[in-house]
Design a protein around this motif. Structure first.
Motif, PDB file in Angstrom:
ATOM      1  N   ASP A  74      81.299  29.941  31.834  1.00 34.67           N
ATOM      2  CA  ASP A  74      80.513  29.008  32.790  1.00 34.67           C
ATOM      3  C   ASP A  74      79.489  29.666  33.241  1.00 34.67           C
ATOM      4  N   ASP A  75      79.248  31.168  33.264  1.00 30.73           N
ATOM      5  CA  ASP A  75      78.071  31.771  33.669  1.00 30.73           C
ATOM      6  C   ASP A  75      77.011  32.271  32.735  1.00 30.73           C
ATOM      7  N   LYS A  76      77.165  31.597  31.571  1.00 27.72           N
ATOM      8  CA  LYS A  76      76.148  31.776  30.509  1.00 27.72           C
ATOM      9  C   LYS A  76      74.966  30.847  30.842  1.00 27.72           C
ATOM     10  N   ASN A  77      73.897  31.295  31.252  1.00 28.41           N
ATOM     11  CA  ASN A  77      72.689  30.561  31.499  1.00 28.41           C
ATOM     12  C   ASN A  77      71.621  30.641  30.439  1.00 28.41           C
ATOM     13  N   ASN A  78      71.790  31.618  29.573  1.00 32.17           N
ATOM     14  CA  ASN A  78      70.625  31.392  28.462  1.00 32.17           C
ATOM     15  C   ASN A  78      71.230  32.144  27.392  1.00 32.17           C
ATOM     16  N   LEU A  79      70.599  32.064  26.155  1.00 29.76           N
ATOM     17  CA  LEU A  79      70.529  32.640  24.960  1.00 29.76           C
ATOM     18  C   LEU A  79      70.423  34.186  24.984  1.00 29.76           C
ATOM     19  N   ASN A  80      71.013  35.047  24.264  1.00 35.60           N
ATOM     20  CA  ASN A  80      70.941  36.352  24.104  1.00 35.60           C
ATOM     21  C   ASN A  80      69.903  36.391  23.070  1.00 35.60           C
TER      22      ASN A  80
ATOM     23  N   ASP B 270      70.169  37.980  20.060  1.00 38.46           N
ATOM     24  CA  ASP B 270      70.594  37.408  18.593  1.00 38.46           C
ATOM     25  C   ASP B 270      70.632  35.768  18.520  1.00 38.46           C
ATOM     26  N   GLU B 271      71.055  35.374  19.495  1.00 45.55           N
ATOM     27  CA  GLU B 271      71.230  33.780  19.418  1.00 45.55           C
ATOM     28  C   GLU B 271      69.851  33.298  19.535  1.00 45.55           C
ATOM     29  N   LEU B 272      68.944  33.831  20.287  1.00 44.29           N
ATOM     30  CA  LEU B 272      67.414  33.357  20.004  1.00 44.29           C
ATOM     31  C   LEU B 272      67.009  33.520  18.706  1.00 44.29           C
ATOM     32  N   ASN B 273      67.253  34.470  18.074  1.00 45.79           N
ATOM     33  CA  ASN B 273      66.725  34.908  16.669  1.00 45.79           C
ATOM     34  C   ASN B 273      67.031  34.029  15.724  1.00 45.79           C
ATOM     35  N   GLY B 274      68.214  32.998  16.115  1.00 50.05           N
ATOM     36  CA  GLY B 274      68.706  32.094  15.208  1.00 50.05           C
ATOM     37  C   GLY B 274      67.460  31.198  14.957  1.00 50.05           C
TER      38      GLY B 274
ATOM     39  N   GLY C 173      58.789  41.517  19.355  1.00 45.94           N
ATOM     40  CA  GLY C 173      58.798  40.846  18.123  1.00 45.94           C
ATOM     41  C   GLY C 173      60.013  39.789  17.940  1.00 45.94           C
ATOM     42  N   ASN C 174      60.942  39.647  19.211  1.00 45.72           N
ATOM     43  CA  ASN C 174      62.104  38.704  19.170  1.00 45.72           C
ATOM     44  C   ASN C 174      61.642  37.539  19.591  1.00 45.72           C
ATOM     45  N   ILE C 175      62.386  36.461  19.051  1.00 41.71           N
ATOM     46  CA  ILE C 175      62.135  35.134  19.584  1.00 41.71           C
ATOM     47  C   ILE C 175      62.270  34.827  20.933  1.00 41.71           C
ATOM     48  N   SER C 176      61.267  34.118  21.539  1.00 40.39           N
ATOM     49  CA  SER C 176      61.214  33.785  23.042  1.00 40.39           C
ATOM     50  C   SER C 176      60.937  32.219  22.932  1.00 40.39           C
ATOM     51  N   LEU C 177      61.579  31.592  23.764  1.00 43.40           N
ATOM     52  CA  LEU C 177      61.481  30.340  24.410  1.00 43.40           C
ATOM     53  C   LEU C 177      60.914  30.071  25.364  1.00 43.40           C
ATOM     54  N   SER C 178      60.596  31.231  26.217  1.00 40.75           N
ATOM     55  CA  SER C 178      60.032  31.202  27.549  1.00 40.75           C
ATOM     56  C   SER C 178      61.189  30.549  28.686  1.00 40.75           C
ATOM     57  N   ILE C 179      60.441  29.558  29.479  1.00 38.55           N
ATOM     58  CA  ILE C 179      61.664  29.062  30.365  1.00 38.55           C
ATOM     59  C   ILE C 179      62.298  28.105  29.844  1.00 38.55           C
ATOM     60  N   PHE C 180      62.243  27.684  28.462  1.00 39.96           N
ATOM     61  CA  PHE C 180      63.106  26.807  28.031  1.00 39.96           C
ATOM     62  C   PHE C 180      64.324  27.289  27.425  1.00 39.96           C
ATOM     63  N   ASN C 181      64.531  28.742  27.905  1.00 41.50           N
ATOM     64  CA  ASN C 181      65.838  29.193  27.350  1.00 41.50           C
ATOM     65  C   ASN C 181      66.777  28.958  28.709  1.00 41.50           C
ATOM     66  N   THR C 182      67.586  28.071  28.733  1.00 45.03           N
ATOM     67  CA  THR C 182      68.240  27.378  29.778  1.00 45.03           C
ATOM     68  C   THR C 182      69.746  27.144  29.834  1.00 45.03           C
ATOM     69  N   ARG C 183      70.261  26.855  30.703  1.00 46.80           N
ATOM     70  CA  ARG C 183      71.616  26.439  30.347  1.00 46.80           C
ATOM     71  C   ARG C 183      71.848  25.392  29.653  1.00 46.80           C
ATOM     72  N   VAL C 184      70.970  24.420  29.804  1.00 50.08           N
ATOM     73  CA  VAL C 184      70.941  23.045  28.879  1.00 50.08           C
ATOM     74  C   VAL C 184      70.871  23.526  27.352  1.00 50.08           C
ATOM     75  N   LEU C 185      70.167  24.549  27.265  1.00 46.06           N
ATOM     76  CA  LEU C 185      69.929  24.725  25.873  1.00 46.06           C
ATOM     77  C   LEU C 185      71.238  25.588  25.084  1.00 46.06           C
ATOM     78  N   VAL C 186      71.929  26.278  26.093  1.00 41.54           N
ATOM     79  CA  VAL C 186      73.184  26.851  25.716  1.00 41.54           C
ATOM     80  C   VAL C 186      74.228  25.891  25.576  1.00 41.54           C
ATOM     81  N   THR C 187      74.322  24.963  26.381  1.00 42.92           N
ATOM     82  CA  THR C 187      75.492  23.747  26.016  1.00 42.92           C
ATOM     83  C   THR C 187      75.297  23.004  24.880  1.00 42.92           C
TER      84      THR C 187
END
Length: 245
Positions: free
Chosen positions: A169-175, A177-181, A146-160
């Motif tokens: 530097d090695d954070k390539n996707n949202l966790n 808690d961040e996704l549930n925003g 039941g947590n938010i998912s953005l599928s393949i769009f949870n990328t480094r680009v979205l993080v930045t």
């Protein structure tokens, strides 16, 4: 408007799959041979919008649900004006939409490249057939928890774009808690859509009962409110009892 859907380990779909639904705004038809996954798409949307129990792919029994991580992620085309301009939700929707409209095949790994290409090809049709200037293109859904998912769009680009410049530097996707925003965005979208799924094998006696969600949606909210004031639950149960008899 639902233009497509990403399914991961749901019913007939193993791994991540992108299924185009429509690139028009009036009509959609799913055509294919038996067992190809048409009803899986409709059933997944029923689970997503109406809280029905998920029918997971059989491989989840072998590998486990935490390994397969089933997801239902529709891709919505939503008017920008449903969000208050300048609000946090508007900004996040804008970031996610820009990513969906600009993502390239290079953003995918080997296992998802073909499905991202299918999305990109479908996106081109949407842009060609519809005036998307006033819309957000939003791939947003939920996982099996039941947590938010953005599928393949949870990328480094979205993080930045979403987080500040102090990210690792090695954070390539949202966790999680961040996704549930993004939850308020999904809540707004769900309120815009009433989804009714009537499977071919459904028992007519079950479907036509007055208290079913499907019948209440078909009746309309105003009529349902009127009936709720005039007809008690006991009377509805008595009506159903007599109809069954």
């Amino acid at each position: 408007m639902i233009v497509g859907i990403f399914l991961r380990y749901f019913k007939t779909y193993q791994g991540i799959n992108y299924i185009p639904i429509t690139d028009e705004d009036r009509f959609c038809g799913l055509v294919g041979e038996n067992g190809i996954g048409k009803s899986s798409v409709l059933e997944a949307l029923d689970c997503f919008f109406n809280g029905k129990e998920w029918n997971l792919h059989t491989s989840t029994k072998k590998s486990g649900i935490t390994v397969t991580k089933p997801q239902i992620v529709p891709v919505f085309l939503v008017k920008k004006d449903v969000f208050e301009e300048g609000s946090d939700d508007f900004q996040k929707a804008s970031i996610l939409s820009d990513l969906a409209l600009g993502i390239s095949e290079d953003a995918a790994g080997p296992s998802t490249k073909s499905h991202l290409k299918r999305f990109i090809d479908h996106r081109a049709n949407i842009i060609r057939n519809l005036d998307v200037g006033d819309y957000f293109l939003l791939p947003i859904g939920e996982d099996y928890n039941g947590n938010i998912s953005l599928s393949i769009f949870n990328t480094r680009v979205l993080v930045t774009k979403l987080l500040d410049s102090t990210i690792e530097d090695d954070k390539n996707n949202l966790n999680a808690d961040e996704l549930n925003g993004f939850r308020p965005i999904l809540d707004v979208i769900k309120k815009l859509i009433e989804y009714i799924y009537i499977p071919r094998e459904l028992d007519p006696e079950i479907f036509t009962k007055l208290e079913t969600n499907e019948i209440q949606v078909l009746m309309g909210e105003s009529l349902n409110d009127i009936l709720s004031e005039k007809v008690t639950t006991r009377q509805i149960n008595e009506i159903n009892k007599n109809l069954n008899a």
